[in-house]
Each structure stands twice: as structure tokens, then as C-alpha cells.
Design a protein around this motif. Structure first.
Motif, PDB file in Angstrom:
ATOM      1  N   ALA A 134      61.241  24.676  92.910  1.00 28.45           N
ATOM      2  CA  ALA A 134      62.379  24.473  93.797  1.00 28.45           C
ATOM      3  C   ALA A 134      62.293  23.145  94.537  1.00 28.45           C
ATOM      4  N   SER A 135      61.088  22.755  94.928  1.00 29.01           N
ATOM      5  CA  SER A 135      60.902  21.537  95.716  1.00 29.01           C
ATOM      6  C   SER A 135      60.832  20.271  94.883  1.00 29.01           C
ATOM      7  N   GLY A 136      60.670  20.421  93.582  1.00 27.65           N
ATOM      8  CA  GLY A 136      60.507  19.262  92.723  1.00 27.65           C
ATOM      9  C   GLY A 136      59.057  18.827  92.588  1.00 27.65           C
ATOM     10  N   LYS A 137      58.146  19.576  93.175  1.00 26.32           N
ATOM     11  CA  LYS A 137      56.720  19.269  93.049  1.00 26.32           C
ATOM     12  C   LYS A 137      56.269  19.374  91.601  1.00 26.32           C
ATOM     13  N   TYR A 138      56.827  20.350  90.887  1.00 29.72           N
ATOM     14  CA  TYR A 138      56.474  20.575  89.490  1.00 29.72           C
ATOM     15  C   TYR A 138      57.609  20.112  88.582  1.00 29.72           C
ATOM     16  N   SER A 139      57.239  19.444  87.514  1.00 31.28           N
ATOM     17  CA  SER A 139      58.205  19.058  86.487  1.00 31.28           C
ATOM     18  C   SER A 139      58.154  20.064  85.348  1.00 31.28           C
ATOM     19  N   VAL A 140      59.269  20.203  84.652  1.00 31.50           N
ATOM     20  CA  VAL A 140      59.373  21.144  83.543  1.00 31.50           C
ATOM     21  C   VAL A 140      59.585  20.388  82.245  1.00 31.50           C
ATOM     22  N   TYR A 141      58.804  20.731  81.216  1.00 31.48           N
ATOM     23  CA  TYR A 141      58.920  20.120  79.899  1.00 31.48           C
ATOM     24  C   TYR A 141      59.437  21.173  78.919  1.00 31.48           C
ATOM     25  N   PRO A 142      60.628  20.982  78.348  1.00 28.96           N
ATOM     26  CA  PRO A 142      61.117  21.930  77.348  1.00 28.96           C
ATOM     27  C   PRO A 142      60.476  21.666  75.989  1.00 28.96           C
ATOM     28  N   VAL A 143      60.103  22.714  75.295  1.00 30.46           N
ATOM     29  CA  VAL A 143      59.491  22.594  73.969  1.00 30.46           C
ATOM     30  C   VAL A 143      60.047  23.683  73.065  1.00 30.46           C
ATOM     31  N   GLN A 144      60.393  23.319  71.819  1.00 32.24           N
ATOM     32  CA  GLN A 144      60.870  24.297  70.846  1.00 32.24           C
ATOM     33  C   GLN A 144      59.904  24.354  69.665  1.00 32.24           C
ATOM     34  N   GLY A 145      59.568  25.562  69.252  1.00 30.53           N
ATOM     35  CA  GLY A 145      58.775  25.768  68.046  1.00 30.53           C
ATOM     36  C   GLY A 145      59.543  26.653  67.085  1.00 30.53           C
TER      37      GLY A 145
ATOM     38  N   PHE B 141      59.434  26.673  78.524  1.00 28.54           N
ATOM     39  CA  PHE B 141      59.492  25.806  79.691  1.00 28.54           C
ATOM     40  C   PHE B 141      58.050  25.625  80.145  1.00 28.54           C
ATOM     41  N   MET B 142      57.511  24.463  79.905  1.00 28.76           N
ATOM     42  CA  MET B 142      56.121  24.189  80.242  1.00 28.76           C
ATOM     43  C   MET B 142      56.046  23.480  81.594  1.00 28.76           C
ATOM     44  N   VAL B 143      55.181  23.975  82.467  1.00 27.47           N
ATOM     45  CA  VAL B 143      54.966  23.367  83.778  1.00 27.47           C
ATOM     46  C   VAL B 143      53.528  22.855  83.793  1.00 27.47           C
ATOM     47  N   PRO B 144      53.298  21.628  83.322  1.00 29.19           N
ATOM     48  CA  PRO B 144      51.934  21.127  83.105  1.00 29.19           C
ATOM     49  C   PRO B 144      51.051  21.121  84.350  1.00 29.19           C
ATOM     50  N   ASP B 145      51.606  20.737  85.505  1.00 28.00           N
ATOM     51  CA  ASP B 145      50.784  20.638  86.708  1.00 28.00           C
ATOM     52  C   ASP B 145      50.289  21.983  87.204  1.00 28.00           C
ATOM     53  N   ALA B 146      50.976  23.053  86.803  1.00 26.02           N
ATOM     54  CA  ALA B 146      50.568  24.401  87.217  1.00 26.02           C
ATOM     55  C   ALA B 146      49.849  25.141  86.099  1.00 26.02           C
ATOM     56  N   GLY B 147      49.775  24.527  84.913  1.00 23.22           N
ATOM     57  CA  GLY B 147      49.155  25.211  83.773  1.00 23.22           C
ATOM     58  C   GLY B 147      49.944  26.432  83.351  1.00 23.22           C
ATOM     59  N   ALA B 148      51.268  26.380  83.548  1.00 17.78           N
ATOM     60  CA  ALA B 148      52.105  27.561  83.299  1.00 17.78           C
ATOM     61  C   ALA B 148      53.056  27.345  82.141  1.00 17.78           C
ATOM     62  N   LEU B 149      53.387  28.450  81.483  1.00 21.39           N
ATOM     63  CA  LEU B 149      54.298  28.418  80.345  1.00 21.39           C
ATOM     64  C   LEU B 149      55.228  29.620  80.437  1.00 21.39           C
ATOM     65  N   ILE B 150      56.532  29.345  80.477  1.00 21.34           N
ATOM     66  CA  ILE B 150      57.552  30.399  80.441  1.00 21.34           C
ATOM     67  C   ILE B 150      58.227  30.316  79.075  1.00 21.34           C
TER      68      ILE B 150
END
Length: 331
Positions: A219-230, A258-267
Motif C-alpha cells: 500500500a505504501s509503495g515500499k514493496y514493488s511487484v513483478y508480474p511473471v507468467q509461466g 505477483f512476485m514481491v522480491p523485497d519481501a521474498g513473497a509470491l502470490i
């Protein structure tokens, strides 16, 4: 193009040295024998789906290919690629699964190309494709070898730059949505809704801190989101004329992340194979066979998660399919 490459002539090409050569969509169309599956190298904006050229048109394109690289040894007088170039083209042509940083743009809707790479994985070899280095416009591409199966994880992470930006999570967590309500919670979390994150944590009986922290960072923009398709093409087969490589019949399970690299998260939104042999109902029933999940990743294969293809199945030659039905474009 020939004049620009003449100074870099090498008598013996390797897959590594070819990585510095820029190819345009017309040349790649002839080398591949049609468009690439994800339409990154040969975009739909230049070539409509299911296009099949007239013989004289193809001959003209082949002649231009030969002229472009004459004297360099990349192709022979008939446009047949040298062994090193052929090894790079093979995984693109005979793709088992592919990964790109975004979805194929829909030309009819006026969507632009935002992807920067597409990686194609075949039988025992893989090729990473990206816009050519130093090119002011997005109309030429480099082909980079990812090596053998055991090299794919590291090579893909390096060439996609994920090895530089993805930070493993400090605390592991995996949640798979079990119903529509939980999917909606996860979608809202992705959009930065901390209350949805709290509700999802409560539904699964886990501490809300990790999920709420992710939502707040988004929400704050601290984390960036990278879209990836497989996309997994192993259960498809070519229909009709081989040159129209986008005429494929069979289920194409795919993963949009939706990859959030700085948080090590993947949705992830995961579309698994539809068991109905009547593929004309694929789009209508796709959501019945899909699920969403979220994971905070501490270790393991990132490529496996992004592609949806288990590591044990990498490099395994696809088996011929007898599936019948109507091909659906994969977007």
C-alpha cells in the motif's frame, strides 16, 4: 545488419558468442519456422495469429535472412542456421514450458508490450530471450543459452536479474485459498488491504503480522511487484500447418505470479489442466480448476514455482498428445 556485424565475424560460433548478435522478428520467424509461443520475439502486432505466409513471401524472407548474415557463418545459403544458432533456436521452436515477466499484450485492446524477457525451456536445453542490449527501440533481440537442465535455475535467475533483487523471506509461510472468499481476501491483500490480510490470516489460523506487513508495504509503495507468467506446453500438439505455430491444441496449464522480491513473497494464480476433453469449454470452465496461493519463500526453486513445472520434469521430452478440440489463445 550485415554491415554492422561484419566487424565481429568469428569463424567458429558458439552459443555464448551468438548472445551478442541482435535478431529482428522477421529473421527469428524464419529461424524458428513460425512465431514463438509467447509471441515475444514475433509479436502479434507484426504477425496475426495463425498466419501462414505464401511461398513467395517466405522465399523473400529467407533471402533477406541469408543476405543479412552473409559471410558470417551464422546461416548457410539456404538459411539453415549453424549448429550453435540451431541449439539456441531449438528450445524456442520445441518449447516444453516458458516463463516471461508479464502477459502477452492484447493487440485488439491496444495494449503495449511491457515484458522485457521470455525464457523457453525444451528437451535438455533452454534459451533466454531479451531485447537486444544497447538498442533504443524494442525491435531486436538477443538469444542467450541457459545451459543444461542442472544450470537452468542459476542461469535463469542471473539473466532475469532475479538473483540480484529477490531476497528470501526470514519466516516461511504457505497458504492456499480454499474458496472464493479467501481468493477475494488474497486479491485485496495484493492491493494493499491490511484488513483483508488480517482476515486471511484468521481464516487459516496463522499470525497476521507477516501478511499485514506485506499488505502495508504494498500500500505504501515500499514493496514493488513483478508480474511473471509461466506456461506449460507439454500437453499441447501442433495442429494443421507447422508454420502456424500458435495453432496449438491441448490444455495449457499456466501460472500468473505477483512476485514481491523485497519481501521474498509470491502470490500466484494457478490454472491447472482442465480434465474435460472438449477444449472448447476451457475458458468457460477454467476457474473451476484453478486456485490461488501465497508463499513467503526461504529456499527451494523459484523457477519451479514461477513455471508451475516440477523440477523433476525439467528437460523431459513431451509425449505426443491425442487431444482433440478447439485451440484457445493463451493470454
Amino acid at each position: 545488419m550485415a554491415d554492422g556485424l561484419a566487424g565481429s565475424f568469428r569463424p567458429e560460433w558458439t552459443s555464448g558468442s551468438i548472445g551478442s548478435i541482435a535478431f529482428n522478428p522477421e529473421q527469428l520467424y524464419m529461424l524458428i519456422g513460425g512465431p514463438d509461443y509467447l509471441r515475444f520475439l514475433v509479436p502479434e502486432s507484426l504477425l496475426p495469429f495463425s498466419y501462414v505466409g505464401e511461398p513467395d513471401t517466405l522465399e523473400r524472407l529467407r533471402s533477406r535472412l541469408v543476405f543479412s548474415f552473409q559471410g558470417l557463418g551464422l546461416v548457410d545459403a539456404n538459411g539453415v542456421p549453424c549448429p550453435a544458432l540451431a541449439s539456441l533456436v531449438a528450445p524456442v521452436r520445441d518449447c516444453a514450458f516458458a516463463v516471461a515477466d508479464g502477459l502477452m499484450p492484447v493487440v485488439d485492446k491496444g495494449e503495449e508490450e511491457y515484458r522485457s524477457f521470455a525464457a523457453y525451456f525444451g528437451a535438455q536445453s533452454a534459451t533466454f530471450t531479451r531485447f537486444a542490449s544497447g538498442q533504443p527501440t524494442k525491435d531486436e533481440f538477443n538469444l542467450l543459452a541457459l545451459g543444461g537442465v542442472n544450470d537452468w535455475e542459476v542461469s535463469f535467475a542471473r539473466d532475469s536479474n532475479l538473483s540480484s533483487v529477490f531476497r528470501p523471506a526470514r519466516t516461511p509461510l504457505y497458504l492456499r485459498c480454499r474458496n472464493r472468499s479467501e481468493k477475494d481476501m488474497l486479491i485485496d491483500l495484493r492491493n494493499g488491504n491490511t484488513e483483508a490480510a488480517r482476515a486471511l490470516a484468521s481464516a487459516h489460523g496463522v499470525d497476521a503480522g507477516l501478511l499485514m506487513g506485506l499488505a502495508a508495504g504494498l500500500a505504501s509503495g515500499k514493496y514493488s511487484v513483478y508480474p511473471v507468467q509461466g506456461v506449460d506446453y507439454r500437453r499441447t500438439r501442433l495442429e494443421a500447418i507447422p508454420q502456424a505455430r500458435d495453432l496449438r491444441v491441448g490444455p495449457q496449464p499456466w501460472v500468473f505470479s505477483f512476485m514481491v522480491p523485497d519481501a521474498g513473497a509470491l502470490i500466484r494464480m494457478v490454472y491447472v489442466p482442465n480434465p474435460d476433453p472438449n477444449l472448447s469449454v476451457w475458458d468457460e470452465h477454467r476457474t473451476l480448476y484453478s486456485y490461488m496461493d501465497i508463499e513467503f519463500i526461504m529456499g527451494g526453486s523459484l523457477l519451479e514455482r514461477l513455471s508451475g513445472v516440477p523440477r523433476a520434469e525439467w528437460g523431459v521430452a513431451p509425449k505426443p498428445q491425442n487431444t482433440q478440440g478447439t485451440e484457445k489463445e493463451n493470454r
